[in-house]
Design a protein around this motif. Structure first.
Motif, short mmCIF file in Angstrom:
data_model
loop_
_atom_site.label_atom_id
_atom_site.label_comp_id
_atom_site.label_asym_id
_atom_site.label_seq_id
_atom_site.Cartn_x
_atom_site.Cartn_y
_atom_site.Cartn_z
N ALA A 42 60.81 61.68 63.59
CA ALA A 42 60.15 60.82 64.57
C ALA A 42 58.78 61.37 64.94
N LEU A 43 58.70 62.69 65.15
CA LEU A 43 57.43 63.31 65.50
C LEU A 43 56.43 63.20 64.35
N GLY A 44 56.89 63.41 63.13
CA GLY A 44 56.01 63.30 61.97
C GLY A 44 55.40 61.92 61.81
N PHE A 45 56.22 60.89 62.06
CA PHE A 45 55.69 59.52 61.99
C PHE A 45 54.72 59.25 63.14
N ARG A 46 55.03 59.73 64.33
CA ARG A 46 54.15 59.52 65.48
C ARG A 46 52.78 60.17 65.26
N MET A 47 52.79 61.36 64.65
CA MET A 47 51.55 62.11 64.44
C MET A 47 50.78 61.67 63.21
N GLY A 48 51.38 60.82 62.38
CA GLY A 48 50.70 60.40 61.16
C GLY A 48 50.77 61.41 60.04
N LYS A 49 51.67 62.38 60.16
CA LYS A 49 51.86 63.34 59.07
C LYS A 49 52.51 62.64 57.88
N ILE A 50 53.47 61.77 58.16
CA ILE A 50 54.11 60.95 57.15
C ILE A 50 53.99 59.49 57.57
N CYS A 51 54.16 58.60 56.64
CA CYS A 51 54.01 57.18 56.96
C CYS A 51 55.10 56.38 56.25
N LEU A 52 55.15 55.11 56.53
CA LEU A 52 56.15 54.22 55.96
C LEU A 52 55.41 53.04 55.34
N TYR A 53 55.43 52.99 54.01
CA TYR A 53 54.76 51.89 53.32
C TYR A 53 55.76 50.80 52.95
N ARG A 54 55.34 49.57 53.18
CA ARG A 54 56.02 48.39 52.65
C ARG A 54 55.04 47.73 51.69
N LEU A 55 55.44 47.63 50.43
CA LEU A 55 54.55 47.14 49.38
C LEU A 55 55.22 46.01 48.61
N VAL A 56 54.42 45.08 48.15
CA VAL A 56 54.92 43.99 47.31
C VAL A 56 54.12 43.98 46.01
N PHE A 57 54.83 43.93 44.90
CA PHE A 57 54.23 43.91 43.58
C PHE A 57 54.72 42.68 42.81
N ARG A 58 53.88 42.21 41.92
CA ARG A 58 54.26 41.12 41.01
C ARG A 58 53.81 41.44 39.60
N PRO A 59 54.53 40.94 38.59
CA PRO A 59 54.03 41.10 37.21
C PRO A 59 52.69 40.39 37.07
N TYR A 60 51.82 40.98 36.27
CA TYR A 60 50.54 40.32 36.02
C TYR A 60 50.78 38.98 35.32
N PRO A 61 49.96 37.97 35.59
CA PRO A 61 50.12 36.67 34.90
C PRO A 61 50.04 36.85 33.38
N ARG A 62 50.84 36.09 32.70
CA ARG A 62 50.88 36.19 31.23
C ARG A 62 49.96 35.18 30.56
N THR A 63 49.34 34.31 31.32
CA THR A 63 48.34 33.38 30.79
C THR A 63 47.09 33.50 31.64
N TYR A 64 45.96 33.26 31.06
CA TYR A 64 44.70 33.40 31.73
C TYR A 64 43.84 32.18 31.47
N PHE A 65 43.02 31.80 32.47
CA PHE A 65 42.13 30.66 32.31
C PHE A 65 41.18 30.94 31.14
N GLY A 66 41.10 29.97 30.26
CA GLY A 66 40.16 30.07 29.17
C GLY A 66 40.64 30.90 28.01
N SER A 67 41.84 31.46 28.11
CA SER A 67 42.31 32.32 27.03
C SER A 67 42.94 31.52 25.90
N GLY A 68 43.41 30.31 26.24
CA GLY A 68 44.06 29.50 25.23
C GLY A 68 45.45 29.94 24.92
N THR A 69 46.01 30.88 25.76
CA THR A 69 47.37 31.37 25.51
C THR A 69 48.26 31.02 26.68
#
Length: 304
Positions: free
Chosen positions: A277-304
């Motif tokens: 609790a103290l470590g989080f309060r002091m900013g020694k450690i943090c808590l990340y919530r992250l969201v990731f997605r696969p890169y798009p498999r088609t691109y504008f103008g690529s024709g694929t």
């Protein structure tokens, strides 16, 4: 629900790594389900909650956290979800009962957690006592949720490059396990205004042995070119609040906890919760919530 043990043939280095991770997980999580029931909320959610304010209840804050992650991977539209590091199954139960997800798979390395889930048998749920490196899904998932497992992927002796390689392997597997429009919602503690060398030896050796926290830079480097980072938020004060809630509950049940696991274990956990609790309060450690997605498999103008 079926509980499955590892039987996959893996390389020697991977097997050693997985064995080390499993031993470390059991050191902490197999203290006993009855012990954790004394101070966690009724769902046995052992990760940072998402409180609406300082007077929120732990139960409501944990449910809100789970719903946040479900929404992050698609909410009502998802029909299949993998939970990497499923704990005692709070996310699995919420997916089954609260969101109607039909295909739910959980991975854990804790025998006590797996036994708890096997006794409950949530509908449509599979639980594998298996390291993620040894898991191969039969078909892709709409979403992957991983809460509090990422901290256990690297080891204290790993160099920064080795840590990034381990994280990158996880991200690559997550990408391959997701449908093209799927998402990974990840929650992890990380080093903030503190290096590995400055971390508490007590927590490293007695609470979470054979584990090491990531940095945001290492996470970003590992994901680069593998998964697109869509969201990053630092909720370290949420984890300070959560640890304080747990510490208060453990104090209130100290006598019962001592009967279950002995005074030394209780004192160790009280110290760990206070320090965290103290470590989080002091900013020694943090808590990340992250969201990731696969890169798009088609691109504008690529024709694929």
């Amino acid at each position: 629900m079926t509980t499955v043990s590892a039987s996959t043939t893996v390389s020697a280095s991977t097997a050693v790594s997985a064995s080390t991770a499993a031993a470390a997980i059991r050191h902490h999580y197999d203290v006993g389900n009855a012990f954790y029931r004394l101070w966690l909320d009724p769902s046995l959610t052992y990760s940072c909650a998402l409180p609406a304010g300082p007077d929120d209840t732990l139960e409501a804050a944990q449910e809100r956290k789970i719903d946040y992650h479900v929404d992050a991977v698609g909410g009502a539209r998802v029909r299949s979800v993998l939970d990497v590091g499923c704990g005692w199954g709070a996310v699995l139960r919420r997916l089954a009962h609260g969101h109607g997800v039909s295909r739910i798979v959980g991975l854990t390395l804790s025998d006590a957690q797996a036994a708890h889930l096997d006794a409950e048998r949530p509908p449509g749920v599979e639980v594998h006592t298996l390291d993620w490196r040894d898991y191969t899904p039969a078909e892709p998932f709409d979403g992957i949720i991983s809460i509090g497992a990422f901290e256990h992927f690297a080891r204290p002796e790993d160099t920064p490059a080795e840590k990034i390689d381990r994280y990158r392997e996880f991200f690559a597997r997550a990408r391959d396990w997701l449908r093209p429009d799927g998402a990974l919602s990840l929650q992890t503690i990380a080093y903030a205004n503190m290096s590995r060398e400055q971390a508490s030896a007590f927590i490293q050796q007695e609470i979470f042995p054979a584990a090491d926290l990531p940095t945001l830079a290492e996470i970003a480097a590992a994901a680069e070119g593998v998964l697109e980072t869509r969201l990053v938020r630092n909720d370290r004060l949420d984890y300070a609040w959560t640890c304080e809630q747990w510490a208060r509950r453990l104090r209130e049940h100290r006598a019962e906890a001592t009967e279950l696991v002995g005074p030394d274990v209780v004192a160790r956990y009280e110290r760990y919760l206070r320090q965290s609790a103290l470590g989080f309060r002091m900013g020694k450690i943090c808590l990340y919530r992250l969201v990731f997605r696969p890169y798009p498999r088609t691109y504008f103008g690529s024709g694929t």
